[in-house]
Design a protein around this motif. Structure first.
Motif, short mmCIF file in Angstrom:
data_model
loop_
_atom_site.label_atom_id
_atom_site.label_comp_id
_atom_site.label_asym_id
_atom_site.label_seq_id
_atom_site.Cartn_x
_atom_site.Cartn_y
_atom_site.Cartn_z
N VAL A 42 9.35 -28.35 2.82
CA VAL A 42 10.04 -27.09 2.49
C VAL A 42 11.16 -27.37 1.51
O VAL A 42 11.30 -26.67 0.49
N ILE A 43 11.97 -28.37 1.78
CA ILE A 43 13.08 -28.71 0.87
C ILE A 43 12.54 -29.04 -0.52
O ILE A 43 13.05 -28.55 -1.53
N HIS A 44 11.50 -29.86 -0.57
CA HIS A 44 10.91 -30.26 -1.85
C HIS A 44 10.42 -29.03 -2.63
O HIS A 44 10.68 -28.90 -3.83
N GLY A 80 13.32 -23.84 -7.82
CA GLY A 80 14.65 -23.45 -8.31
C GLY A 80 15.68 -23.22 -7.23
O GLY A 80 16.73 -22.65 -7.47
N GLY A 81 15.37 -23.64 -6.00
CA GLY A 81 16.34 -23.54 -4.91
C GLY A 81 16.20 -22.32 -4.03
O GLY A 81 16.94 -22.17 -3.06
N GLU A 82 15.25 -21.43 -4.37
CA GLU A 82 15.10 -20.21 -3.59
C GLU A 82 13.65 -19.73 -3.63
O GLU A 82 12.95 -19.93 -4.61
N SER A 83 13.22 -19.10 -2.54
CA SER A 83 11.88 -18.53 -2.48
C SER A 83 11.83 -17.53 -1.33
O SER A 83 12.85 -17.22 -0.72
N THR A 84 10.61 -17.09 -1.03
CA THR A 84 10.39 -16.21 0.12
C THR A 84 9.47 -16.93 1.10
O THR A 84 8.71 -17.81 0.70
N PRO A 85 9.53 -16.56 2.37
CA PRO A 85 8.62 -17.18 3.34
C PRO A 85 7.14 -16.99 2.94
O PRO A 85 6.33 -17.92 3.08
N VAL A 118 14.86 -17.34 1.07
CA VAL A 118 15.17 -18.63 1.68
C VAL A 118 15.80 -19.48 0.59
O VAL A 118 15.26 -19.58 -0.52
N SER A 119 16.94 -20.09 0.89
CA SER A 119 17.60 -20.95 -0.09
C SER A 119 18.08 -22.24 0.57
O SER A 119 18.23 -22.32 1.79
N LEU A 120 18.32 -23.23 -0.25
CA LEU A 120 18.78 -24.53 0.21
C LEU A 120 20.26 -24.49 0.57
O LEU A 120 21.03 -23.77 -0.05
N THR A 121 20.63 -25.30 1.53
CA THR A 121 22.04 -25.48 1.87
C THR A 121 22.52 -26.78 1.23
O THR A 121 21.73 -27.59 0.73
N ASP A 122 23.82 -27.00 1.29
CA ASP A 122 24.38 -28.26 0.77
C ASP A 122 23.79 -29.46 1.51
O ASP A 122 23.55 -30.51 0.91
#
Length: 170
Positions: A53-55, A61-66, A107-111
């Protein structure tokens, strides 16, 4: 190294076919490589599923939808939703309502994930180079092409059998 002779194996067991032996080898490879990969990722607090998921989020680009993630992973939407919920609780991702489309989740990545990404990439590069580094370049390209075709054929076949959304890598 073990050499496989299809004809020898066919004589020994009438139920084994070339396709069956190929499947056995694919599952053996997945088990061997998967176990090594899982063990290395656990050292930094990730599972293979969370890493995937992270990859993908980094790639997107750091964001998507489920929904988009489930399509890219060829997972059923409820499976990816459960994984994303666990990842949100553990601080790997953030889920937010889309302001334009109220029923859509982003859905987006956290630090935390951004910090783990370079470590996990290094693990991937080292492990896969160690495991597959001795494969000659042209053999590796041929193998990649064959496996890609197998993946595509299997997705089409699965879609015919159970309403699986056909996968198309974008």
């Amino acid at each position: 190294m073990i050499k496989i002779h299809w004809e020898d194996n066919m004589d020994k067991s009438s139920h084994l076919t070339k396709h069956h032996l190929l499947w056995i080898m694919i599952t053996q490879i997945e088990h061997i490589v998967g176990q090594s990969f899982s063990q290395e990722l656990r050292k930094i607090g990730l599972t293979r599923e969370k890493w995937a998921v992270i990859h993908e989020l980094v790639y997107l680009g750091g964001e998507s939808t489920p929904y988009r993630l489930s399509k890219r992973f060829v997972y059923e939407p409820h499976s990816i939703s459960a994984l994303l919920s666990r990842m949100e609780r553990e601080g790997f991702i953030l889920k937010t309502k889309d302001l334009a489309k109220k029923n859509m989740v982003r859905v987006s990545l956290t630090d935390k994930s951004r910090e783990l990404y370079p470590k996990a990439i290094k693990i991937c590069q080292e492990l896969f180079k160690d495991i597959m580094g001795d494969i000659p370049e042209e053999d590796g390209i041929g193998l990649l092409e064959s496996i890609s075709r197998l993946r595509d054929y299997s997705i089409v076949s699965a879609a015919k059998r159970k309403n699986l959304t056909p996968f198309k890598y974008e």
